[in-house]
Design a protein around this motif. Structure first.
Motif, PDB file in Angstrom:
ATOM      1  N   ARG A 111       0.861  -1.186   0.000  1.00 17.23           N
ATOM      2  CA  ARG A 111       0.000   0.000   0.000  1.00 17.23           C
ATOM      3  C   ARG A 111       0.891   1.228   0.000  1.00 17.23           C
ATOM      4  O   ARG A 111       1.916   1.254   0.687  1.00 17.23           O
ATOM      5  CB  ARG A 111      -0.903   0.024   1.231  1.00 17.23           C
ATOM      6  CG  ARG A 111      -1.974  -1.043   1.222  1.00 17.23           C
ATOM      7  CD  ARG A 111      -3.011  -0.819   2.321  1.00 17.23           C
ATOM      8  NE  ARG A 111      -3.953  -1.905   2.372  1.00 17.23           N
ATOM      9  CZ  ARG A 111      -5.017  -2.033   1.567  1.00 17.23           C
ATOM     10  NH1 ARG A 111      -5.260  -1.118   0.660  1.00 17.23           N
ATOM     11  NH2 ARG A 111      -5.828  -3.062   1.681  1.00 17.23           N
ATOM     12  N   ASN A 116      -3.535   3.062  -0.904  1.00 21.01           N
ATOM     13  CA  ASN A 116      -3.903   2.407  -2.152  1.00 21.01           C
ATOM     14  C   ASN A 116      -3.093   1.124  -2.348  1.00 21.01           C
ATOM     15  O   ASN A 116      -1.868   1.123  -2.251  1.00 21.01           O
ATOM     16  CB  ASN A 116      -3.654   3.350  -3.329  1.00 21.01           C
ATOM     17  CG  ASN A 116      -4.512   4.575  -3.237  1.00 21.01           C
ATOM     18  OD1 ASN A 116      -5.731   4.494  -3.198  1.00 21.01           O
ATOM     19  ND2 ASN A 116      -3.878   5.730  -3.163  1.00 21.01           N
ATOM     20  N   LEU A 117      -3.793   0.041  -2.652  1.00 21.32           N
ATOM     21  CA  LEU A 117      -3.171  -1.262  -2.853  1.00 21.32           C
ATOM     22  C   LEU A 117      -2.642  -1.386  -4.277  1.00 21.32           C
ATOM     23  O   LEU A 117      -3.319  -0.994  -5.232  1.00 21.32           O
ATOM     24  CB  LEU A 117      -4.203  -2.360  -2.591  1.00 21.32           C
ATOM     25  CG  LEU A 117      -3.718  -3.795  -2.677  1.00 21.32           C
ATOM     26  CD1 LEU A 117      -2.819  -4.117  -1.489  1.00 21.32           C
ATOM     27  CD2 LEU A 117      -4.916  -4.745  -2.711  1.00 21.32           C
TER      28      LEU A 117
END
Length: 128
Positions: A111, A116-117
């Protein structure tokens, strides 16, 4: 030929891979086939080839409900462990990291500092 540091793969993780395969196949004309190496390791992973393409550029992973569904982009890197260390140094987090094995290349989910991955992987043979 893929360049280091570029988006080189995408993955759709879902508890219902059959439905995902049908949905994306009908929407985009993608063809998905079982990844035999993954199957040999006990995974339900399907390789996606876009209409008109000659090689897969993504996959559908069955989660069996063990993780939330997601769709991520994956970046080709020379060294997954080193890149994970850089991610952490810059305020990101490593969610999961796997060494290369018979079932697939070295890879990780990470992340960014905003949460956000995205994914990292080193292509088999270490060449992008």
């Amino acid at each position: 030929m893929t360049m280091w540091g570029t988006v080189a793969w995408f993955e759709i993780a879902t508890a219902d891979p059959d439905a995902a395969q049908t949905f994306y196949g009908e929407v985009f004309g993608w063809r998905a086939v079982k990844d035999e190496k993954g199957a040999a390791a006990g995974m339900d992973y399907r390789l996606i080839t876009a209409a008109g393409a000659t090689a897969p550029t993504g996959g559908i992973m069955a989660t069996d409900g063990a993780m939330p569904g997601h769709a991520v982009f994956t970046v080709a890197v020379r060294d997954v462990a080193q890149t994970c260390a850089t991610v952490e140094r810059l305020g990101g987090t490593v969610v999961a990291r796997h060494e290369a094995s018979e079932s697939g290349p070295a890879n990780a989910y990470v992340r960014d500092p905003a949460g956000n991955l995205f994914g990292l992987f080193t292509p088999p043979g270490g060449a992008a």
